[in-house]
Scaffold this motif. Structure first.
Motif, PDB file in Angstrom:
ATOM      1  N   UNK A  18      -3.748  28.312  13.506  1.00 35.81           N
ATOM      2  CA  UNK A  18      -4.366  29.116  14.550  1.00 35.81           C
ATOM      3  C   UNK A  18      -5.886  29.157  14.447  1.00 35.81           C
ATOM      4  N   UNK A  19      -6.433  28.838  13.275  1.00 37.65           N
ATOM      5  CA  UNK A  19      -7.891  28.727  13.171  1.00 37.65           C
ATOM      6  C   UNK A  19      -8.388  27.567  14.033  1.00 37.65           C
ATOM      7  N   UNK A  20      -7.653  26.458  14.014  1.00 36.05           N
ATOM      8  CA  UNK A  20      -8.005  25.324  14.862  1.00 36.05           C
ATOM      9  C   UNK A  20      -7.802  25.668  16.329  1.00 36.05           C
ATOM     10  N   UNK A  21      -6.771  26.444  16.627  1.00 38.97           N
ATOM     11  CA  UNK A  21      -6.543  26.859  18.010  1.00 38.97           C
ATOM     12  C   UNK A  21      -7.739  27.664  18.526  1.00 38.97           C
ATOM     13  N   UNK A  22      -8.260  28.553  17.708  1.00 38.96           N
ATOM     14  CA  UNK A  22      -9.430  29.341  18.108  1.00 38.96           C
ATOM     15  C   UNK A  22     -10.644  28.439  18.317  1.00 38.96           C
TER      16      UNK A  22
ATOM     17  N   UNK B  49     -14.426  25.462  21.973  1.00 38.84           N
ATOM     18  CA  UNK B  49     -15.102  24.204  22.285  1.00 38.84           C
ATOM     19  C   UNK B  49     -14.642  23.580  23.597  1.00 38.84           C
ATOM     20  N   UNK B  50     -13.352  23.754  23.918  1.00 36.46           N
ATOM     21  CA  UNK B  50     -12.797  23.006  25.050  1.00 36.46           C
ATOM     22  C   UNK B  50     -12.177  23.885  26.131  1.00 36.46           C
ATOM     23  N   UNK B  51     -12.094  25.189  25.896  1.00 37.06           N
ATOM     24  CA  UNK B  51     -11.657  26.101  26.937  1.00 37.06           C
ATOM     25  C   UNK B  51     -10.223  26.573  26.800  1.00 37.06           C
ATOM     26  N   UNK B  52      -9.920  27.628  27.551  1.00 34.33           N
ATOM     27  CA  UNK B  52      -8.616  28.281  27.463  1.00 34.33           C
ATOM     28  C   UNK B  52      -7.468  27.362  27.883  1.00 34.33           C
ATOM     29  N   UNK B  53      -7.668  26.572  28.931  1.00 27.40           N
ATOM     30  CA  UNK B  53      -6.565  25.731  29.418  1.00 27.40           C
ATOM     31  C   UNK B  53      -6.193  24.655  28.406  1.00 27.40           C
ATOM     32  N   UNK B  54      -7.176  24.013  27.809  1.00 32.82           N
ATOM     33  CA  UNK B  54      -6.884  23.017  26.776  1.00 32.82           C
ATOM     34  C   UNK B  54      -6.157  23.671  25.604  1.00 32.82           C
ATOM     35  N   UNK B  55      -6.655  24.821  25.171  1.00 35.37           N
ATOM     36  CA  UNK B  55      -6.021  25.504  24.042  1.00 35.37           C
ATOM     37  C   UNK B  55      -4.580  25.889  24.366  1.00 35.37           C
ATOM     38  N   UNK B  56      -4.340  26.308  25.590  1.00 37.42           N
ATOM     39  CA  UNK B  56      -2.971  26.658  26.008  1.00 37.42           C
ATOM     40  C   UNK B  56      -2.062  25.430  25.973  1.00 37.42           C
ATOM     41  N   UNK B  57      -2.548  24.295  26.473  1.00 40.94           N
ATOM     42  CA  UNK B  57      -1.764  23.064  26.470  1.00 40.94           C
ATOM     43  C   UNK B  57      -1.440  22.649  25.037  1.00 40.94           C
ATOM     44  N   UNK B  58      -2.426  22.731  24.160  1.00 38.31           N
ATOM     45  CA  UNK B  58      -2.213  22.347  22.760  1.00 38.31           C
ATOM     46  C   UNK B  58      -1.168  23.247  22.107  1.00 38.31           C
ATOM     47  N   UNK B  59      -1.290  24.550  22.298  1.00 39.06           N
ATOM     48  CA  UNK B  59      -0.349  25.468  21.659  1.00 39.06           C
ATOM     49  C   UNK B  59       1.066  25.267  22.201  1.00 39.06           C
ATOM     50  N   UNK B  60       1.181  25.014  23.497  1.00 39.52           N
ATOM     51  CA  UNK B  60       2.490  24.799  24.101  1.00 39.52           C
ATOM     52  C   UNK B  60       3.152  23.531  23.580  1.00 39.52           C
ATOM     53  N   UNK B  61       2.360  22.606  23.062  1.00 34.96           N
ATOM     54  CA  UNK B  61       2.895  21.357  22.534  1.00 34.96           C
ATOM     55  C   UNK B  61       2.884  21.322  21.012  1.00 34.96           C
ATOM     56  N   UNK B  62       2.763  22.489  20.393  1.00 33.76           N
ATOM     57  CA  UNK B  62       2.827  22.612  18.948  1.00 33.76           C
ATOM     58  C   UNK B  62       4.196  23.143  18.551  1.00 33.76           C
ATOM     59  N   UNK B  63       4.670  22.685  17.416  1.00 31.75           N
ATOM     60  CA  UNK B  63       5.945  23.162  16.890  1.00 31.75           C
ATOM     61  C   UNK B  63       5.765  24.606  16.442  1.00 31.75           C
ATOM     62  N   UNK B  64       6.341  25.532  17.202  1.00 35.25           N
ATOM     63  CA  UNK B  64       6.119  26.955  16.943  1.00 35.25           C
ATOM     64  C   UNK B  64       6.640  27.394  15.590  1.00 35.25           C
ATOM     65  N   UNK B  65       7.572  26.627  15.020  1.00 40.03           N
ATOM     66  CA  UNK B  65       8.132  27.020  13.721  1.00 40.03           C
ATOM     67  C   UNK B  65       7.263  26.565  12.554  1.00 40.03           C
ATOM     68  N   UNK B  66       6.196  25.768  12.818  1.00 40.08           N
ATOM     69  CA  UNK B  66       5.345  25.308  11.720  1.00 40.08           C
ATOM     70  C   UNK B  66       3.902  25.773  11.847  1.00 40.08           C
ATOM     71  N   UNK B  67       3.538  26.387  12.970  1.00 37.29           N
ATOM     72  CA  UNK B  67       2.147  26.799  13.164  1.00 37.29           C
ATOM     73  C   UNK B  67       1.743  27.844  12.140  1.00 37.29           C
ATOM     74  N   UNK B  68       2.596  28.810  11.915  1.00 38.51           N
ATOM     75  CA  UNK B  68       2.312  29.855  10.930  1.00 38.51           C
ATOM     76  C   UNK B  68       3.543  30.015  10.039  1.00 38.51           C
TER      77      UNK B  68
END
Length: 202
Positions: A74-78, A83-102
């Motif tokens: 989540x540090x990288x997500x922030x 750097x790239x905006x809310x929409x990019x960050x949302x797309x990245x998080x939606x395509x991340x494995x939620x069971x390994x992020x934290x």
């Protein structure tokens, strides 16, 4: 010779910055079972997204789609948000494995089922990046299977071809359920994914 483009560039310095950001984050990583730099996958996914005639944000999301999951957290997500905006960050998080992020990585089937379950709730731009990611992975698997046959499967977490085939068959069904949300370019890409998955026998 390429056609003349629009007066304003479709890709700006933000895209170049994202390429450099992705390369720095992933520069020590290789594609599974190969000596191919991992950034080759990210560039390929971004190319597939661009060929759907989408947006710069989606292309940047494609370049960065594994940053949070593959060690950035989540540090990288922030940082991506800043750097790239809310929409990019949302797309990245939606395509991340939620069971390994934290936290520790969950078992393979649990992680894959969670990803499949989330497909019904993704926004269209998030879906297109996911589709591009899975198409490039499927193409790579199919090419390697033509070369290696059943000796390919030990490089995967479960080591079993039937698990990989199950997952890609389930992915195809999940994308098909969202076909109307993908846009024309996304639907063409989905048809290509179906052809590649059929070659795998899924």
């Amino acid at each position: 010779m390429p056609d003349a483009g629009p007066d304003a560039p479709l890709l700006t310095d933000r895209f170049a910055d994202a390429v450099a950001y992705a390369e720095r984050h992933h520069r020590r990583q290789l594609r599974k079972g190969t000596r191919v730099p991992y950034v080759a996958h990210l560039l390929a996914v971004a190319a597939i997204v661009l060929e759907m005639e989408t947006t710069e944000d989606e292309a940047i999301g494609a370049l960065l789609h594994d940053v949070v999951e593959d060690g950035g957290g989540m540090a990288a997500h922030a940082e991506i948000t800043a750097r790239f905006g809310d929409d990019v960050a949302r797309i990245v998080l939606a395509n991340s494995d939620s069971t390994t992020v934290e936290g520790p990585k969950a078992p393979w089937h649990e992680r894959k089922q969670a990803y499949l379950d989330a497909m019904a709730h993704k926004a269209p731009d998030e879906l297109r990046v996911s589709l591009a990611d899975k198409l490039h992975n499927a193409r790579t698997i199919a090419a390697d299977h033509r070369r290696l046959g059943e000796d390919l499967w030990p490089r995967f977490t479960t080591g079993r071809g039937e698990d990989v085939r199950w997952y890609y068959g389930a992915l195809l069904a999940a994308f098909e359920a969202r076909r109307d949300d993908l846009g024309d370019g996304g639907r063409r890409t989905l048809d290509e994914l179906a052809r590649v998955i059929a070659e795998l026998g899924a």
